[in-house]
Design an enzyme around this catalytic site. Sequence first.
Site, PDB file in Angstrom:
ATOM      1  N   HIS A 111      -3.803  -5.268  -0.156  1.00  0.00           N
ATOM      2  CA  HIS A 111      -3.450  -5.795   1.162  1.00  0.00           C
ATOM      3  C   HIS A 111      -3.486  -7.320   1.165  1.00  0.00           C
ATOM      4  O   HIS A 111      -4.561  -7.918   1.319  1.00  0.00           O
ATOM      5  CB  HIS A 111      -4.421  -5.265   2.225  1.00  0.00           C
ATOM      6  CG  HIS A 111      -4.186  -3.848   2.609  1.00  0.00           C
ATOM      7  ND1 HIS A 111      -3.480  -3.478   3.728  1.00  0.00           N
ATOM      8  CD2 HIS A 111      -4.544  -2.701   1.995  1.00  0.00           C
ATOM      9  CE1 HIS A 111      -3.425  -2.162   3.806  1.00  0.00           C
ATOM     10  NE2 HIS A 111      -4.065  -1.664   2.750  1.00  0.00           N
ATOM     11  N   CYS A 133       0.831  -1.205   0.000  1.00  0.00           N
ATOM     12  CA  CYS A 133       0.000   0.000   0.000  1.00  0.00           C
ATOM     13  C   CYS A 133       0.871   1.264   0.000  1.00  0.00           C
ATOM     14  O   CYS A 133       1.533   1.539  -0.992  1.00  0.00           O
ATOM     15  CB  CYS A 133      -0.977  -0.037   1.176  1.00  0.00           C
ATOM     16  SG  CYS A 133      -2.343   1.128   1.021  1.00  0.00           S
ATOM     17  N   GLU A 151      -2.585  -9.248   3.470  1.00  0.00           N
ATOM     18  CA  GLU A 151      -2.949  -9.750   4.802  1.00  0.00           C
ATOM     19  C   GLU A 151      -4.449  -9.650   5.063  1.00  0.00           C
ATOM     20  O   GLU A 151      -4.950 -10.175   6.061  1.00  0.00           O
ATOM     21  CB  GLU A 151      -2.183  -8.975   5.883  1.00  0.00           C
ATOM     22  CG  GLU A 151      -2.805  -7.675   6.353  1.00  0.00           C
ATOM     23  CD  GLU A 151      -2.795  -6.551   5.339  1.00  0.00           C
ATOM     24  OE1 GLU A 151      -3.460  -5.530   5.569  1.00  0.00           O
ATOM     25  OE2 GLU A 151      -2.107  -6.684   4.307  1.00  0.00           O
TER      26      GLU A 151
END
Length: 363
Positions: A328, A244, A330
Amino acid sequence: MAPLILEDGSRYEGTLYGHKAPVTGEVVFTTGMTGYQETLTDPSYCGQIVCMTYPLIGNVGINDLDDESEGVKMRGLIVSELCDTPSNWQTKKTLDQYLCEQGVTGLCGVDTRALTRHVRVFGTLRGRIVEGEATQEDLALAQGFEMHDQVERCTCKEPYTIPGDGDLTIAVMDFGLKRGILRSLSRRGCTLRVFPADTGAKTVLESGCDGVMLTNGPGDPEDNPGAIAAIRELMDAMPVFGICLGHQLMALAMGARTVKMKYGHHGANHPVKDLSRGTCSVTPQNHNYTVDAASLPEGAVVSHVNWNDQTVEGVRYTDRKAFSVQFHPEACGGPRETSYLFDDFLNMVRKSKQGTKEGEGNA
């Protein structure tokens, strides 16, 4: 009634909840259907008023497990229908109670479809939530809103370590991180040394780490010249993975440009094509800026592309041990189809570490 007034003079009526105080910020919409607590506690929303496109918010309340940071950094939360009677076995409080505790203004009963369509047509706009009739002063406050210190507001104040039981130690540069990044590395056995955003490269290089993780964070990436300089030095010295804002800062460090998008990518349903694997994954995202593909230097190759608008979603630096993604991997909340990128990074780190040991042995 309480209106949201946008910088172009448009108004959207609703009812205050949460902190119930006037607030000014950049208005964005997010398309996530689940995970509103993770959205609330994502520091990347610092300085923004967030409109949830999913119509019912608050139905599972707030629990003690799903926070992605220490608290809420966004300035306001706009919803269509607020649920004040949540039902979930983990619930500790209602969304209304939580926002009141956090000092965050909420606005419910808003036509969020109309607001979202407006932002899609005219782009991200600054706005102000007020109680009662909005005045010309309120409009002027919306039109004059600026914020350039979001990373400073969100980064940790002191370094800290999270022990692991594996063979790698990773330096984590905290630009406003989500805890999901730390968990993704920890569950793979890594020892983590987390540093504030303004930490110099020398400190990181002397910490005994094997690789560097650059996290997400809020705001304009160009507001962080010190971090950009440190990243340039780190990318010359060891394996680096950026997510990001970290992805954008890596591009700037290598001489590329970033540009502000019309309304950004916010939510958990953005399709991204991995060009090397030939796969397409659904990804969570939260950003208002993108890397300009035409400005990437020699040795920087676009690795991932957004399948909606063809913007850059990932870059591999073929002349360095470094790569980055805009989305992202995660998740938290959202799909975790791209978590393999953490394994790619740690494999790169292990190869680099093994190569260093072999070089020392030959010396």
